[in-house]
Design a protein around this motif. Structure first.
Motif, PDB file in Angstrom:
ATOM      1  N   ASP A  98      -0.338  11.743  14.445  1.00 42.17           N
ATOM      2  CA  ASP A  98      -1.266  10.857  14.731  1.00 42.17           C
ATOM      3  C   ASP A  98      -2.080  10.580  13.641  1.00 42.17           C
ATOM      4  O   ASP A  98      -2.849   9.353  13.468  1.00 42.17           O
ATOM      5  CB  ASP A  98      -1.932  11.452  15.904  1.00 42.17           C
ATOM      6  N   ILE A  99      -2.305  11.481  12.546  1.00 41.17           N
ATOM      7  CA  ILE A  99      -3.131  11.376  11.653  1.00 41.17           C
ATOM      8  C   ILE A  99      -2.349  10.215  10.645  1.00 41.17           C
ATOM      9  O   ILE A  99      -3.124   9.437  10.053  1.00 41.17           O
ATOM     10  CB  ILE A  99      -3.291  12.537  10.504  1.00 41.17           C
TER      11      ILE A  99
ATOM     12  N   VAL B 112      -3.456  11.975   1.619  1.00 40.84           N
ATOM     13  CA  VAL B 112      -3.709  12.502   2.889  1.00 40.84           C
ATOM     14  C   VAL B 112      -3.773  13.984   2.959  1.00 40.84           C
ATOM     15  O   VAL B 112      -2.762  14.519   2.543  1.00 40.84           O
ATOM     16  CB  VAL B 112      -2.907  11.965   4.166  1.00 40.84           C
ATOM     17  N   ASP B 113      -4.975  14.746   3.332  1.00 41.51           N
ATOM     18  CA  ASP B 113      -4.873  16.028   3.161  1.00 41.51           C
ATOM     19  C   ASP B 113      -4.831  16.420   4.744  1.00 41.51           C
ATOM     20  O   ASP B 113      -4.736  16.006   5.779  1.00 41.51           O
ATOM     21  CB  ASP B 113      -6.357  16.617   2.827  1.00 41.51           C
TER      22      ASP B 113
ATOM     23  N   ARG C 286       0.988  -1.117  -0.002  1.00 46.85           N
ATOM     24  CA  ARG C 286      -0.018   0.149   0.087  1.00 46.85           C
ATOM     25  C   ARG C 286       0.960   1.221   0.169  1.00 46.85           C
ATOM     26  O   ARG C 286       2.037   1.358   0.892  1.00 46.85           O
ATOM     27  CB  ARG C 286      -0.922  -0.013   1.277  1.00 46.85           C
ATOM     28  N   LEU C 287       0.553   2.204  -0.577  1.00 45.55           N
ATOM     29  CA  LEU C 287       1.057   3.505  -0.734  1.00 45.55           C
ATOM     30  C   LEU C 287       0.529   4.659  -0.442  1.00 45.55           C
ATOM     31  O   LEU C 287      -0.991   4.901  -0.719  1.00 45.55           O
ATOM     32  CB  LEU C 287       1.735   3.789  -2.164  1.00 45.55           C
ATOM     33  N   ILE C 288       0.793   5.400   0.652  1.00 44.59           N
ATOM     34  CA  ILE C 288      -0.012   6.616   1.327  1.00 44.59           C
ATOM     35  C   ILE C 288       1.173   7.880   1.010  1.00 44.59           C
ATOM     36  O   ILE C 288       2.177   7.881   1.146  1.00 44.59           O
ATOM     37  CB  ILE C 288       0.104   6.450   2.922  1.00 44.59           C
ATOM     38  N   ALA C 289       0.552   8.889   0.623  1.00 47.86           N
ATOM     39  CA  ALA C 289       1.162  10.111   0.101  1.00 47.86           C
ATOM     40  C   ALA C 289       0.406  11.435   0.820  1.00 47.86           C
ATOM     41  O   ALA C 289      -0.716  11.218   1.015  1.00 47.86           O
ATOM     42  CB  ALA C 289       1.206  10.321  -1.260  1.00 47.86           C
ATOM     43  N   LEU C 290       1.107  12.491   0.918  1.00 49.30           N
ATOM     44  CA  LEU C 290       0.415  13.773   1.510  1.00 49.30           C
ATOM     45  C   LEU C 290       0.271  14.611   0.121  1.00 49.30           C
ATOM     46  O   LEU C 290       0.933  14.633  -0.782  1.00 49.30           O
ATOM     47  CB  LEU C 290       1.642  14.435   2.229  1.00 49.30           C
ATOM     48  N   ARG C 291      -0.941  14.959   0.295  1.00 53.91           N
ATOM     49  CA  ARG C 291      -1.440  16.050  -0.646  1.00 53.91           C
ATOM     50  C   ARG C 291      -0.685  17.416  -0.362  1.00 53.91           C
ATOM     51  O   ARG C 291      -1.023  18.181   0.533  1.00 53.91           O
ATOM     52  CB  ARG C 291      -2.693  16.223  -0.568  1.00 53.91           C
TER      53      ARG C 291
ATOM     54  N   GLU D 190      -3.070   6.638   9.282  1.00 55.13           N
ATOM     55  CA  GLU D 190      -3.420   6.066   7.798  1.00 55.13           C
ATOM     56  C   GLU D 190      -2.443   4.665   7.857  1.00 55.13           C
ATOM     57  O   GLU D 190      -2.736   3.756   7.143  1.00 55.13           O
ATOM     58  CB  GLU D 190      -2.827   7.080   7.064  1.00 55.13           C
ATOM     59  N   ILE D 191      -1.391   4.578   8.424  1.00 55.18           N
ATOM     60  CA  ILE D 191      -0.575   3.463   8.461  1.00 55.18           C
ATOM     61  C   ILE D 191      -1.284   2.366   9.035  1.00 55.18           C
ATOM     62  O   ILE D 191      -1.290   1.260   8.576  1.00 55.18           O
ATOM     63  CB  ILE D 191       0.780   3.618   9.081  1.00 55.18           C
ATOM     64  N   GLY D 192      -1.856   2.456  10.072  1.00 48.21           N
ATOM     65  CA  GLY D 192      -2.619   1.386  10.866  1.00 48.21           C
ATOM     66  C   GLY D 192      -3.691   0.760   9.758  1.00 48.21           C
ATOM     67  O   GLY D 192      -3.843  -0.405   9.745  1.00 48.21           O
TER      68      GLY D 192
END
Length: 561
Positions: A512-513, A498-499, A441-446, A517-519
């Motif tokens: 914490d945000i 993620v915004d 899974r890939l998570i990125a910041l906007r 998201e990672i969890g």
């Protein structure tokens, strides 16, 4: 004695190479020219597409053994990998894997003649090469995956990393194998570092003879068809002892420890040092560097997410720590700048020789430690400007260091470790392939400072023979060419964008945000149960058009297989 003239394999085109390798009468092409599957992205840029998109997939036999040949046609767009061509390669490997799992032994042979990612389809190429690498690592558990690098172009860019993942590499003296092409190195760091017109320099650095002499290729052959067939057959028949290069972490780290990067090394000296390194393997205790820490996003987020967890990294540029996200064990890995790096070309956060092997080392240690217990999550914190560009990097095999990192992440994923990438900064080129793109899974910041691409704008303009203005215009037609994270999201590979998070100077509320998201990403991996990268093709964005061509190619391959 009369010498007979032998037919050149190098001078054959991609389709002829596939036909000549296989037993007479067994060549069966899949998704050939008459199927008419072209890149949907080239015509928008004024480029005439080709109906096989420069990749030939052929099933047949070699000495009665079932094989699938994947042959890249270097005469079309420099053998560049785009959405369709990449999907053909990845899809064929995935089908071979299904055969092997079902007990039908099918051996892949990849013929390389490629400059790497097709810049006109940039991020589609990155995603495709990640999927190709994932399939190779999975296939190696069942059969040898064989790379042949005959000549003409060679194997460059992300496809050199792909070659480094293979069980064995066969090269002619005319073949070339390197991560960064001579022109790109010259563009990035100057002609004094690498003169792209010096043919003796090029082949002495990355040519077939040098690669074989330093363990980065396995078999050196003469340029004729029977020599290729004999070499491939010798691997299939088990006549060659295979030592998977990506798993030899201690050997390559020992080799690098013998190097003084501040003195320009000759190819001959590197051959001597490689011979010595087998006798110099040492198990050094891991130490936490006391070097001044980077203020970059990767370091900032690493420190914030690990909280007070002790660092266990072995070099200043690869930060590693074990912590918790909720009730889940997590190993964080970040690549950061190190102004005092032994290798000057890897001082600004690039993934270089040391970085690739260090990443591999720490992931493999986690795999070994968790073999009989809970599989901790591996979280890659991604803020990497590129891979390192330099003469020594190519001479010493940066493509293999990157392949080692790719292999380690993929192996962790296959072993049941949830692998998550968190992208708070840049994710560029071979650095992203090595550190992050093998994640479940890939998570990125906007954020404007979050960019994904295959190359710097200046180099991309030079290679595609465009001005920077023309390059910017093209990105509006093909989102995969753009650098911003919103355009990358349109390809369907992100788990979340993620915004409302401060990217450069995050606080505890921002942390914490991201913990949440990672969890969620870890939980999603465990609920899904799959250990491959197929989720990138089944997301709603991918299904609604983001990966339409890649999905179609796989469907057609399945029908014809």
């Amino acid at each position: 004695m009369i010498r007979t003239l032998k037919d050149s394999f190098v001078e054959c085109n991609g389709r002829e190479r596939a036909e000549k390798l296989l037993d007479d009468g067994t060549f069966k092409e899949l998704l050939g020219p008459f199927d008419g599957i072209e890149s949907p992205h080239l015509e928008l840029q004024g480029i005439v597409p080709q109906s096989d998109d420069g990749v030939i997939i052929a099933k047949g036999t070699l000495n009665s053994q079932r094989v699938v040949v994947i042959s890249i046609e270097g005469n079309f767009q420099g053998g560049g990998i785009g959405e369709v061509s990449g999907a053909k390669i990845a899809g064929a490997l995935e089908m071979a894997l299904k055969d092997c799992v079902a007990g039908i032994k099918t051996i892949p042979v990849l013929m390389f003649d490629t400059g790497g990612v097709r810049l006109q389809e940039a991020n589609y190429g990155l995603l495709s090469i990640a999927e190709i690498g994932a399939a190779i690592v999975a296939l190696r558990r069942h059969v040898p995956v064989i790379a042949v690098i005959p000549g003409k172009i060679g194997a460059f860019g992300g496809m050199s990393i792909t070659a480094g993942l293979c069980s064995a590499i066969i090269m002619t003296r005319e073949g070339r194998l390197g991560l960064n092409g001579p022109e790109v190195i010259e563009q990035e760091v100057g002609i004094r570092e690498f003169d792209s017109k010096d043919r003796q320099l090029i082949w002495g650095t990355i040519g077939g003879n040098q690669r074989t002499a330093t363990g980065l290729a396995d078999i050196l052959i003469e340029d004729y068809t029977e020599a290729v067939k004999e070499a491939v057959a010798s691997i299939i028949n088990g006549e060659v002892t295979l030592k998977v290069k990506t798993e030899q972490v201690e050997r390559y780290q020992a080799f690098l420890n013998l190097i003084n990067p501040l003195q320009r090394l000759s190819p001959e000296k590197v051959q001597d040092l490689w011979s010595c390194s087998e006798r110099k393997i040492e198990n050094k205790a891991e130490v936490v560097s006391e070097n001044e820490k980077s203020a970059g996003r990767g370091q900032v987020w690493f420190d914030l997410l690990r909280d007070d967890a002790v660092e266990i990294g072995d070099i200043p540029s690869v930060r590693v720590a074990d912590s918790m996200v909720g009730n889940t064990k997590v190993r964080y890995i970040a690549v950061v700048p190190d102004a005092q790096s032994r290798f000057p070309r890897a001082r600004k956060g690039e993934v270089g020789l040391q970085e690739g092997w260090s990443i591999a080392k720490h992931i493999r240690k986690a795999i070994a430690a968790d073999q009989d217990g809970e599989k901790r999550a591996i979280v890659a914190i991604v803020d990497v400007p590129s891979q390192a560009y330099g003469y020594h990097e190519e001479l010493l095999g940066i493509h293999q260091a990157c392949a080692a990192a790719v292999d380690a992440y993929a192996t962790a994923r296959l072993a049941g470790h949830p692998v998550v990438s968190f992208i708070p900064g840049n994710a560029i080129s071979g650095a992203f392939l090595s550190h992050g793109l093998q994640a479940n899974r890939l998570i990125a910041l906007r954020d404007p400072g979050v960019n994904v691409h295959v190359m710097s704008k200046q180099s991309a303009a030079r290679i595609t023979q465009r001005s920077l203005e023309e390059l910017e215009t093209a990105t509006k037609k093909v989102p995969a060419m753009a650098y911003d994270i919103e355009s990358f999201e349109k390809l369907g590979a992100l788990f979340s964008l993620v915004d409302r998070v401060e990217a450069s100077a995050p606080e505890r509320k921002d942390r914490d945000i991201i913990y949440k998201e990672i969890g969620q990403a870890i939980e999603d991996v465990r609920l899904d149960g799959s250990r491959d990268l197929s989720g990138r093709l089944t997301s709603s964005i991918a299904q609604s058009g983001g990966r339409a061509a890649a999905i179609l190619v796989r469907e057609k391959l399945f029908e014809q297989w």
